[in-house]
Scaffold this motif. Structure first.
Motif, PDB file in Angstrom:
ATOM      1  N   GLU A  30       0.952  -1.088   0.004  1.00  8.82           N
ATOM      2  CA  GLU A  30      -0.025  -0.059   0.059  1.00  8.82           C
ATOM      3  C   GLU A  30       0.782   1.127  -0.139  1.00  8.82           C
ATOM      4  N   ILE A  31       0.327   2.282  -0.923  1.00 11.57           N
ATOM      5  CA  ILE A  31       1.207   3.427  -0.628  1.00 11.57           C
ATOM      6  C   ILE A  31       0.262   4.632  -0.361  1.00 11.57           C
ATOM      7  N   ARG A  32       0.586   5.678   0.163  1.00  5.00           N
ATOM      8  CA  ARG A  32      -0.353   6.748   0.526  1.00  5.00           C
ATOM      9  C   ARG A  32      -0.406   7.820  -0.692  1.00  5.00           C
ATOM     10  N   GLN A  33      -1.650   8.172  -0.875  1.00  2.00           N
ATOM     11  CA  GLN A  33      -1.701   9.207  -1.733  1.00  2.00           C
ATOM     12  C   GLN A  33      -0.962  10.393  -1.834  1.00  2.00           C
ATOM     13  N   ALA A  34      -0.587  11.041  -2.989  1.00  2.00           N
ATOM     14  CA  ALA A  34       0.236  12.051  -2.960  1.00  2.00           C
ATOM     15  C   ALA A  34      -0.104  13.353  -2.827  1.00  2.00           C
ATOM     16  N   GLY A  35      -1.536  13.519  -3.138  1.00  5.06           N
ATOM     17  CA  GLY A  35      -2.076  15.017  -3.350  1.00  5.06           C
ATOM     18  C   GLY A  35      -3.130  15.075  -4.460  1.00  5.06           C
ATOM     19  N   ALA A  36      -3.179  15.986  -4.984  1.00  5.31           N
ATOM     20  CA  ALA A  36      -4.207  16.345  -5.934  1.00  5.31           C
ATOM     21  C   ALA A  36      -3.934  16.331  -7.588  1.00  5.31           C
ATOM     22  N   SER A  37      -2.645  15.829  -7.831  1.00  4.30           N
ATOM     23  CA  SER A  37      -2.223  15.722  -9.178  1.00  4.30           C
ATOM     24  C   SER A  37      -2.174  13.860  -9.636  1.00  4.30           C
ATOM     25  N   LEU A  38      -3.019  13.968 -10.784  1.00  7.02           N
ATOM     26  CA  LEU A  38      -3.117  12.441 -11.207  1.00  7.02           C
ATOM     27  C   LEU A  38      -1.743  12.245 -11.925  1.00  7.02           C
ATOM     28  N   SER A  39      -1.055  12.945 -12.639  1.00  5.15           N
ATOM     29  CA  SER A  39       0.291  12.546 -13.061  1.00  5.15           C
ATOM     30  C   SER A  39       1.295  12.194 -12.095  1.00  5.15           C
ATOM     31  N   VAL A  40       1.205  12.890 -10.810  1.00  2.00           N
ATOM     32  CA  VAL A  40       2.293  12.436  -9.921  1.00  2.00           C
ATOM     33  C   VAL A  40       1.588  10.934  -9.259  1.00  2.00           C
ATOM     34  N   GLU A  41       0.400  10.894  -8.968  1.00  2.00           N
ATOM     35  CA  GLU A  41      -0.187   9.494  -8.671  1.00  2.00           C
ATOM     36  C   GLU A  41       0.311   8.540  -9.601  1.00  2.00           C
ATOM     37  N   LEU A  42       0.113   8.830 -10.888  1.00  2.35           N
ATOM     38  CA  LEU A  42       0.312   7.571 -11.930  1.00  2.35           C
ATOM     39  C   LEU A  42       2.178   7.238 -11.739  1.00  2.35           C
ATOM     40  N   GLU A  43       2.728   8.095 -11.627  1.00  2.00           N
ATOM     41  CA  GLU A  43       4.343   8.000 -11.400  1.00  2.00           C
ATOM     42  C   GLU A  43       4.517   7.319 -10.240  1.00  2.00           C
ATOM     43  N   ARG A  44       3.913   7.489  -9.154  1.00  2.00           N
ATOM     44  CA  ARG A  44       4.106   6.799  -7.855  1.00  2.00           C
ATOM     45  C   ARG A  44       3.621   5.295  -8.153  1.00  2.00           C
ATOM     46  N   ILE A  45       2.610   5.173  -8.787  1.00  2.00           N
ATOM     47  CA  ILE A  45       1.895   3.737  -8.908  1.00  2.00           C
ATOM     48  C   ILE A  45       3.308   2.900  -9.786  1.00  2.00           C
ATOM     49  N   GLU A  46       3.644   3.651 -10.755  1.00  2.00           N
ATOM     50  CA  GLU A  46       4.474   3.160 -11.538  1.00  2.00           C
ATOM     51  C   GLU A  46       5.812   2.616 -10.704  1.00  2.00           C
ATOM     52  N   ALA A  47       6.269   3.551  -9.894  1.00  2.00           N
ATOM     53  CA  ALA A  47       7.349   3.117  -8.999  1.00  2.00           C
ATOM     54  C   ALA A  47       7.120   2.039  -8.138  1.00  2.00           C
ATOM     55  N   ASP A  96       8.719  -1.666  -7.636  1.00  2.00           N
ATOM     56  CA  ASP A  96       9.105  -2.192  -6.400  1.00  2.00           C
ATOM     57  C   ASP A  96       8.558  -3.547  -5.876  1.00  2.00           C
ATOM     58  N   ILE A  97       7.392  -3.848  -6.168  1.00  2.00           N
ATOM     59  CA  ILE A  97       6.717  -4.955  -5.883  1.00  2.00           C
ATOM     60  C   ILE A  97       7.176  -6.217  -7.044  1.00  2.00           C
ATOM     61  N   LEU A  98       7.548  -6.117  -8.146  1.00  2.00           N
ATOM     62  CA  LEU A  98       8.231  -6.795  -8.912  1.00  2.00           C
ATOM     63  C   LEU A  98       9.382  -7.129  -8.839  1.00  2.00           C
ATOM     64  N   ALA A  99      10.213  -6.208  -8.111  1.00  2.00           N
ATOM     65  CA  ALA A  99      11.642  -6.434  -7.983  1.00  2.00           C
ATOM     66  C   ALA A  99      11.724  -7.406  -6.865  1.00  2.00           C
ATOM     67  N   ARG A 100      10.586  -7.303  -5.664  1.00  2.00           N
ATOM     68  CA  ARG A 100      10.695  -8.331  -4.627  1.00  2.00           C
ATOM     69  C   ARG A 100      10.493  -9.683  -4.916  1.00  2.00           C
ATOM     70  N   ARG A 101       9.934  -9.793  -6.201  1.00  2.00           N
ATOM     71  CA  ARG A 101       9.452 -11.179  -6.570  1.00  2.00           C
ATOM     72  C   ARG A 101      10.697 -11.641  -7.637  1.00  2.00           C
ATOM     73  N   GLY A 102      11.429 -10.821  -8.111  1.00  2.00           N
ATOM     74  CA  GLY A 102      12.469 -11.060  -9.071  1.00  2.00           C
ATOM     75  C   GLY A 102      11.621 -11.156 -10.461  1.00  2.00           C
ATOM     76  N   ALA A 103      10.623 -10.391 -10.657  1.00  2.00           N
ATOM     77  CA  ALA A 103       9.903 -10.615 -11.937  1.00  2.00           C
ATOM     78  C   ALA A 103      10.059  -9.191 -12.919  1.00  2.00           C
ATOM     79  N   LYS A 104       9.602  -9.238 -13.786  1.00  2.00           N
ATOM     80  CA  LYS A 104       9.908  -8.152 -14.689  1.00  2.00           C
ATOM     81  C   LYS A 104       8.335  -7.931 -15.423  1.00  2.00           C
ATOM     82  N   ARG A 105       8.306  -6.536 -15.878  1.00  2.00           N
ATOM     83  CA  ARG A 105       7.104  -5.996 -16.277  1.00  2.00           C
ATOM     84  C   ARG A 105       6.400  -6.879 -17.429  1.00  2.00           C
TER      85      ARG A 105
END
Length: 383
Positions: free
Chosen positions: A120-137, A141-150
């Protein structure tokens, strides 16, 4: 042009036949049977699928060649040649579920029908573009924990709190205004370079409960999602029922302006407790199982019980389910208190009363919306 996530599925997941798709109807029926009954013998699939033995063997062989299922040797339990046991190969694909709620965004990484990891990540505020970038990050992160790729991801399910509008646009609560009235699947799909399916977060939570929770043995049930708002989902025949406009289960519609603030929505509880002196309280704090003993909670329960009972009886009258589940982010202790005080409108006729549904507390409490969202790409392509 209308966005079609199937057009964005990576070619290495597609079968070598036209039209291009991940699995045929017969293959999907077979895969779902194996998923529901891991270790089922091949010989036991002929009757439920209504296929000839020759056709069944051909389909099973094709799926095995693609690496979607694995064979294991069955113990000799019957006369005749042995029949292999079949299970899904869990690492054949990954799917990702993303659930956008007020204050937080949940993620679930799922193997071939099996949840692997939540975050779970906290919301970053009122910018959708920032939210999408944080989701991508967070995805990286969650893929790296499993040794997986996109490239291992078959697809993404996006779950959003709010009424569904057109295509993949939602009308969200005020704190999620930056997510509102925008066709979200193409945007997130472009950000992640993956196919995206979208639905309401209460319905994906209901799907998670149907597959992995208290609803797994119940064909028809209603799920009430106590979140920032008050919504839900209907499950019919084991699958979500969305309605003509994708909004079946929007229980807040039962209430007009004059009693809207008396719904059992957690935002109303939050405001009530803040007024009682807990100024720094957040929605996340309401998950505390000790909450039922806090000053003001019993008063709030008294206030919302008429609305709760109205919703329960409306569900009984219109949908007639075997089960109603109280879920969302409602702590079990508070859910049980609501259940204990529920009153059914069940006047006897000729000395008899009608059957009423069982009330239950949701079993899936950790990221239910994200878990259900991760199932959507599978149900849209292979199960």
């Amino acid at each position: 042009m209308k966005y079609d996530p199937l057009e964005h599925v990576a070619t290495h997941f597609l079968r070598d036949a036209q039209p291009a798709r991940v699995a045929s109807r017969n293959e999907r029926d077979l895969l779902r049977l194996i998923w529901k009954s891991p270790g089922i013998e091949r010989s036991d699939l002929t009757e439920p699928l209504d296929l000839t033995q020759q056709s069944l063997h051909r389909i099973v062989a094709r799926l095995h060649e693609r690496g979607m299922i694995v064979f294991s040797h069955a113990e000799a339990r019957r006369a005749g040649p042995p029949s292999p046991e079949l299970t899904l190969r869990k690492d054949w694909c990954l799917t990702l579920g993303i659930a956008v709620n007020v204050g937080s965004i949940g993620l679930c990484l799922m193997g071939f029908g099996e949840p692997l990891e939540n975050m779970e990540i906290r919301q970053a505020g009122a910018s959708l573009s920032v939210e999408l970038e944080r989701i991508e990050a967070a995805v990286e992160d969650i893929l790296a924990r499993r040794g997986a790729k996109r490239r291992d991801i078959l697809g993404v399910g996006l779950a959003v709190a709010g009424h569904r509008m057109l295509e993949t646009a939602f009308n969200c609560p005020l704190p999620l205004a930056h997510w509102s009235l925008i066709d979200l699947a193409p945007l997130l799909g472009k950000q992640l370079a993956l196919p995206v399916w979208a639905d309401n977060v209460a319905r994906t939570a209901a799907l998670a409960e149907a597959i992995f929770g208290v609803g797994r043995d119940v064909a028809d049930f209603a799920y009430i999602a106590h979140l920032h708002g008050y919504g839900g989902g209907l499950v019919s025949g084991g699958m979500p029922f969305r309605g003509s406009f994708g909004n079946a289960g929007e229980f807040s519609v039962l209430f007009g302006r004059e009693d809207y603030d008396d719904r059992p929505a957690l935002n109303q509880l939050l405001e009530h407790l803040r007024a009682k002196g807990r100024a720094g309280l957040t929605l996340n704090d309401l998950k505390n199982e000790e909450l039922v003993g806090w000053d003001g909670v019993e008063e709030w329960v008294d206030r919302v019980m008429p609305a709760h009972n109205r919703a329960i009886n409306a569900i009984c009258a219109i949908f007639d389910p075997a089960l109603i589940v109280l879920g969302g982010e409602l702590p079990h202790s508070l859910a049980r208190k609501l259940i204990e005080r529920t009153e059914f409108n069940n006047l006897p006729r000729h000395g008899a009363v009608r059957d009423v549904p069982q009330l239950a507390v949701a079993e899936i409490i950790d990221a239910p919306g994200a878990i259900g969202a991760a199932l959507i790409p599978l149900f849209e392509t292979v199960l």
